[in-house]
Write a protein that holds these residues in place. Structure first.
Motif, PDB file in Angstrom:
ATOM      1  N   ASP A  37      34.328  -1.315 -19.622  1.00 56.68           N
ATOM      2  CA  ASP A  37      33.764  -0.503 -18.651  1.00 56.68           C
ATOM      3  C   ASP A  37      34.556  -0.241 -17.432  1.00 56.68           C
ATOM      4  OD1 ASP A  37      31.359  -0.867 -20.227  1.00 56.68           O
ATOM      5  OD2 ASP A  37      30.375  -2.418 -19.012  1.00 56.68           O
ATOM      6  N   VAL A  38      34.401   1.169 -17.301  1.00 58.99           N
ATOM      7  CA  VAL A  38      35.178   1.660 -16.219  1.00 58.99           C
ATOM      8  C   VAL A  38      34.129   2.671 -15.264  1.00 58.99           C
ATOM      9  CG1 VAL A  38      37.031   3.316 -15.694  1.00 58.99           C
ATOM     10  CG2 VAL A  38      37.366   1.794 -17.665  1.00 58.99           C
ATOM     11  N   THR A  39      34.488   2.482 -14.061  1.00 61.95           N
ATOM     12  CA  THR A  39      33.811   3.457 -13.457  1.00 61.95           C
ATOM     13  C   THR A  39      34.857   4.454 -12.549  1.00 61.95           C
ATOM     14  OG1 THR A  39      32.082   1.866 -12.731  1.00 61.95           O
ATOM     15  CG2 THR A  39      32.153   3.679 -11.221  1.00 61.95           C
ATOM     16  N   LEU A  40      34.446   5.812 -12.733  1.00 63.19           N
ATOM     17  CA  LEU A  40      35.266   6.766 -12.134  1.00 63.19           C
ATOM     18  C   LEU A  40      34.486   7.323 -10.830  1.00 63.19           C
ATOM     19  CD1 LEU A  40      36.385   8.617 -15.340  1.00 63.19           C
ATOM     20  CD2 LEU A  40      37.685   7.113 -14.098  1.00 63.19           C
ATOM     21  N   SER A  41      35.223   7.680  -9.861  1.00 61.73           N
ATOM     22  CA  SER A  41      34.710   8.421  -8.712  1.00 61.73           C
ATOM     23  C   SER A  41      35.324   9.616  -8.440  1.00 61.73           C
ATOM     24  CB  SER A  41      34.629   7.458  -7.609  1.00 61.73           C
ATOM     25  OG  SER A  41      35.952   7.190  -7.113  1.00 61.73           O
ATOM     26  N   LEU A  87      25.294  16.592 -15.463  1.00 67.31           N
ATOM     27  CA  LEU A  87      26.657  16.643 -15.918  1.00 67.31           C
ATOM     28  C   LEU A  87      27.119  15.284 -16.107  1.00 67.31           C
ATOM     29  CD1 LEU A  87      28.334  18.992 -13.473  1.00 67.31           C
ATOM     30  CD2 LEU A  87      27.684  19.437 -15.978  1.00 67.31           C
ATOM     31  N   ILE A  88      26.881  14.226 -15.156  1.00 71.61           N
ATOM     32  CA  ILE A  88      27.368  12.904 -15.380  1.00 71.61           C
ATOM     33  C   ILE A  88      26.444  12.250 -16.812  1.00 71.61           C
ATOM     34  CG2 ILE A  88      27.364  10.433 -14.395  1.00 71.61           C
ATOM     35  CD1 ILE A  88      28.327  11.851 -11.908  1.00 71.61           C
ATOM     36  N   PRO A  89      25.079  12.171 -16.680  1.00 74.89           N
ATOM     37  CA  PRO A  89      24.470  11.694 -17.742  1.00 74.89           C
ATOM     38  C   PRO A  89      24.891  12.086 -19.237  1.00 74.89           C
ATOM     39  CG  PRO A  89      22.820  12.297 -15.938  1.00 74.89           C
ATOM     40  CD  PRO A  89      24.353  12.790 -15.812  1.00 74.89           C
ATOM     41  N   ALA A  90      25.102  13.524 -19.221  1.00 77.38           N
ATOM     42  CA  ALA A  90      25.821  14.068 -20.635  1.00 77.38           C
ATOM     43  C   ALA A  90      26.951  13.467 -21.023  1.00 77.38           C
ATOM     44  CB  ALA A  90      25.789  15.502 -20.357  1.00 77.38           C
ATOM     45  N   PHE A  91      27.935  13.367 -19.775  1.00 78.56           N
ATOM     46  CA  PHE A  91      29.090  12.695 -20.378  1.00 78.56           C
ATOM     47  C   PHE A  91      29.210  11.284 -20.582  1.00 78.56           C
ATOM     48  CE2 PHE A  91      32.651  10.119 -18.902  1.00 78.56           C
ATOM     49  CZ  PHE A  91      33.745  10.551 -19.845  1.00 78.56           C
ATOM     50  N   GLU A  92      28.196  10.457 -19.941  1.00 77.18           N
ATOM     51  CA  GLU A  92      28.154   9.031 -20.225  1.00 77.18           C
ATOM     52  C   GLU A  92      27.310   8.730 -21.523  1.00 77.18           C
ATOM     53  OE1 GLU A  92      27.944   7.309 -15.547  1.00 77.18           O
ATOM     54  OE2 GLU A  92      26.117   7.610 -16.745  1.00 77.18           O
ATOM     55  N   ALA A  93      26.426   9.700 -21.754  1.00 78.48           N
ATOM     56  CA  ALA A  93      25.835   9.248 -23.102  1.00 78.48           C
ATOM     57  C   ALA A  93      26.885   9.513 -24.178  1.00 78.48           C
ATOM     58  CB  ALA A  93      24.812  10.604 -23.508  1.00 78.48           C
ATOM     59  N   ALA A  94      27.945  10.378 -24.142  1.00 76.09           N
ATOM     60  CA  ALA A  94      28.958  10.497 -25.348  1.00 76.09           C
ATOM     61  C   ALA A  94      29.774   9.822 -25.136  1.00 76.09           C
ATOM     62  CB  ALA A  94      29.330  11.935 -25.037  1.00 76.09           C
ATOM     63  N   ASN A  95      30.184   9.082 -23.963  1.00 81.61           N
ATOM     64  CA  ASN A  95      31.391   8.199 -23.727  1.00 81.61           C
ATOM     65  C   ASN A  95      30.955   6.680 -23.029  1.00 81.61           C
ATOM     66  OD1 ASN A  95      33.906  10.020 -24.007  1.00 81.61           O
ATOM     67  ND2 ASN A  95      32.245  11.207 -23.004  1.00 81.61           N
ATOM     68  N   PRO A  96      30.224   5.743 -23.892  1.00 87.31           N
ATOM     69  CA  PRO A  96      29.768   4.654 -23.354  1.00 87.31           C
ATOM     70  C   PRO A  96      30.938   3.697 -22.840  1.00 87.31           C
ATOM     71  CG  PRO A  96      29.508   4.833 -25.763  1.00 87.31           C
ATOM     72  CD  PRO A  96      29.926   6.308 -25.435  1.00 87.31           C
ATOM     73  N   GLY A  97      30.855   3.142 -22.060  1.00 88.52           N
ATOM     74  CA  GLY A  97      31.853   2.286 -21.310  1.00 88.52           C
ATOM     75  C   GLY A  97      32.536   2.930 -20.238  1.00 88.52           C
ATOM     76  N   ILE A  98      32.278   4.358 -19.948  1.00 85.03           N
ATOM     77  CA  ILE A  98      32.644   5.093 -18.636  1.00 85.03           C
ATOM     78  C   ILE A  98      31.644   5.543 -17.979  1.00 85.03           C
ATOM     79  CG2 ILE A  98      34.207   6.942 -17.772  1.00 85.03           C
ATOM     80  CD1 ILE A  98      35.724   6.990 -20.553  1.00 85.03           C
ATOM     81  N   LYS A  99      31.521   5.029 -16.813  1.00 90.80           N
ATOM     82  CA  LYS A  99      30.464   5.510 -15.645  1.00 90.80           C
ATOM     83  C   LYS A  99      31.219   6.316 -14.602  1.00 90.80           C
ATOM     84  CE  LYS A  99      27.573   2.721 -17.605  1.00 90.80           C
ATOM     85  NZ  LYS A  99      26.541   3.335 -18.310  1.00 90.80           N
TER      86      LYS A  99
END
Length: 416
Positions: free
Chosen positions: A22-26, A42-54
Motif C-alpha cells: 500500500d502506497v499513498t501518493l500526494s 479522477l482519484i477513484p477511477a485510478f484507485e479502482a484500477a490500481n489497488p494498493g495505491i492511494k
C-alpha cells in the motif's frame, strides 16, 4: 497450538506484504477549483484500477503556490507529484534537481513535441512533466444581446469595432467587460489574445527569441495601438474594475462581450442564465490567416525526492492515458487535452473554442518561454504595458521601446 501459530504467522506475513504494498501518493497543485473533480472522479477511477495505491490531492492557494511549493521542496516535505506550470518556472525546478526526468515514461508517446515543449529543456533532450491541458484565448459573447441588437460575431477587426460601436450606441449593454486593476488580464486576455494575429503566431514568437525581431517592430507595437482603441468600450470606471468585477458584469448580463480564456467556461456556465457563444480573435483583413493562443497550461511531474517513485510513475502513465484525457477535458470544459487522442467535447462552448484548432494557426503566449528569465521580467512588464496602452498613459511606440530596452538589458540575442 503449532498449527494455530503457523496460521497466525502466515497471516501476519501476508498482511505485512499487503501493508508494504500500500502506497499513498500526494499531489501538489495550485488548482483549488478542481478539488472535487480529483476527489470524486479522477482519484477513484485510478484507485479502482490500481489497488494498493492511494492518492491525495492537496492544493495550495494559486497566488502562493510557487513559494509554498519551493519551501516544501527545500524542506523535503513536498508531495510525490508536482503540478507543473509551463516553461521557465518548472524548468527551474528540473534544473535544480527537484523534478525527475520523465523522458522514458511510456505515456510520453501519447503527446506531440509541441505539447511537450512547455515542460522540456531548451534543447528538447529531457521532458519532466506529463502534459495535461491547454487553454485557448478568444471572446465570449452574450447570444441574447447579439440577437436583440441584430449582431453577428465579427470575423475581421473592422467588423469587431463596428459591433462594439453598435452595442455602445444602443446603450443597453457595456460593449466589453474588462478592467485594468489586476493588470494581468489586460495582457493575457488583451495583448496575448489579439497579438498573434499581428506577429503571426509562432513565426514572430520564435523570431523574438532568436533576436531577429524586436519589440519595437510594428508587429509587436501595433497590438498596443489596438488595445488603446478598446478603452471607450470598457464602460465607466474600468480603471478601478477588478477581474472578478468583469466576470460579474458579464455573467449578470450587463456586458455583451468578454475577452476570455477558455478557463472561464465552467464558471460562466454556472453563473450566467443566458446562452453564450464565442469567436476567435478577429483577423486584420478578410482572407488573412487566423491565429489563436492555444497556450500549454498545466502538467504533472514527479518529485525527484519522492520515496514512492514507482507508484508515482504508474499514476503519471494513467494521467497520459485516453481515459484521463476524456474525463479531465469534459469535467473541466475549457481545459483542452494536449494528448494525441481524439477527445470529443460535450460542452457546446468548449466545442466552439476547440474547433478553432481546425481553422487557425496555434501559438502560445509570447513571454512565457525564455524571455521572462531575467530582470526586468518581460511577462510582468507586459502586464503594465497593456494597461498603459488601454489608459493611454504611454504611446504604443514608447511602450515598445521601454520593453525592448528592458529585454535587451539582459537577453543577449536582443543586444545585436
Amino acid at each position: 497450538m503449532k498449527t494455530t501459530t503457523a496460521i497466525l504467522a502466515a497471516w501476519g506475513a501476508l498482511s505485512g506484504a499487503a501493508m508494504a504494498q500500500d502506497v499513498t501518493l500526494s499531489i501538489e497543485s495550485w488548482r483549488t477549483d478542481d478539488l472535487a473533480l480529483w476527489q470524486d472522479t479522477l482519484i477513484p477511477a485510478f484507485e479502482a484500477a490500481n489497488p494498493g495505491i492511494k492518492v491525495q490531492f492537496v492544493p495550495s492557494a494559486p497566488p502562493e503556490y510557487n513559494s509554498v511549493l519551493n519551501s516544501k521542496l527545500e524542506a523535503g516535505s513536498a508531495g510525490d507529484l508536482i503540478t507543473c506550470r509551463p516553461f521557465d518556472a518548472s524548468l527551474a525546478l528540473f534544473d535544480g534537481g527537484k523534478l525527475a526526468d520523465l523522458t522514458d515514461l511510456e505515456a510520453m508517446a501519447n503527446f506531440s513535441d509541441v505539447a511537450k515543449s512547455a515542460w522540456q529543456t531548451d534543447d528538447g533532450a529531457a521532458t519532466f512533466c506529463v502534459p495535461m491541458a491547454s487553454v485557448i484565448h478568444g471572446f465570449i459573447y452574450n447570444k441574447a444581446a447579439f440577437d436583440e441588437l441584430g449582431l453577428e460575431p465579427p470575423a475581421t477587426e473592422e467588423q469587431f469595432f463596428a459591433v462594439l460601436d453598435a452595442i455602445k450606441e444602443d446603450g443597453t449593454y457595456i460593449p466589453m467587460a474588462m478592467g485594468t486593476t489586476d493588470q494581468w488580464e489586460a495582457a493575457t486576455m488583451g495583448y496575448q489574445n489579439i497579438g498573434p494575429t499581428y506577429w503571426k503566431g509562432e513565426e514572430g514568437r520564435l523570431a523574438l527569441i532568436d533576436g531577429s525581431q524586436k519589440l519595437t517592430d510594428p508587429q509587436w507595437v501595433e497590438p498596443y495601438a489596438t488595445l488603446a482603441k478598446w478603452a471607450p468600450y470598457l464602460g465607466d470606471g474600468y480603471e478601478a474594475q477588478t477581474y472578478a468585477d468583469s466576470q460579474n458584469l458579464f455573467t449578470l448580463g450587463r456586458a455583451a462581450i468578454y475577452p476570455a480564456g477558455s478557463w472561464e467556461i465552467s464558471i460562466f456556465n454556472e453563473q450566467a442564465d443566458f446562452e453564450m457563444g464565442a469567436f476567435p480573435p478577429p483577423v486584420r483583413a478578410e482572407g488573412d490567416t487566423c491565429y489563436i493562443s492555444d497556450h500549454t497550461d498545466i502538467a504533472l511531474g514527479l518529485n525527484a525526492a519522492s520515496p514512492n517513485a514507482d507508484a508515482a510513475r504508474t499514476f503519471l502513465n494513467w494521467v497520459g492515458s485516453e481515459e484521463f484525457a476524456g474525463t479531465y477535458a469534459n469535467a473541466l470544459p475549457g481545459f483542452f487535452s494536449l494528448s494525441n487522442f481524439d477527445v470529443e467535447m460535450e460542452d457546446p462552448l468548449a466545442q466552439e473554442f476547440v474547433s478553432w484548432r481546425g481553422d487557425c494557426e496555434p501559438s502560445i503566449r509570447s513571454t512565457y518561454q525564455i524571455l521572462s528569465r531575467g530582470t526586468p521580467n518581460l511577462e510582468n512588464d507586459t502586464w503594465g504595458a497593456s494597461v498603459a496602452a488601454i489608459k493611454g498613459s504611454e504611446t504604443p511606440e514608447e511602450i515598445g521601446q521601454r520593453l525592448q530596452d528592458g529585454l535587451a538589458s539582459w537577453y543577449e540575442p536582443q543586444q545585436q
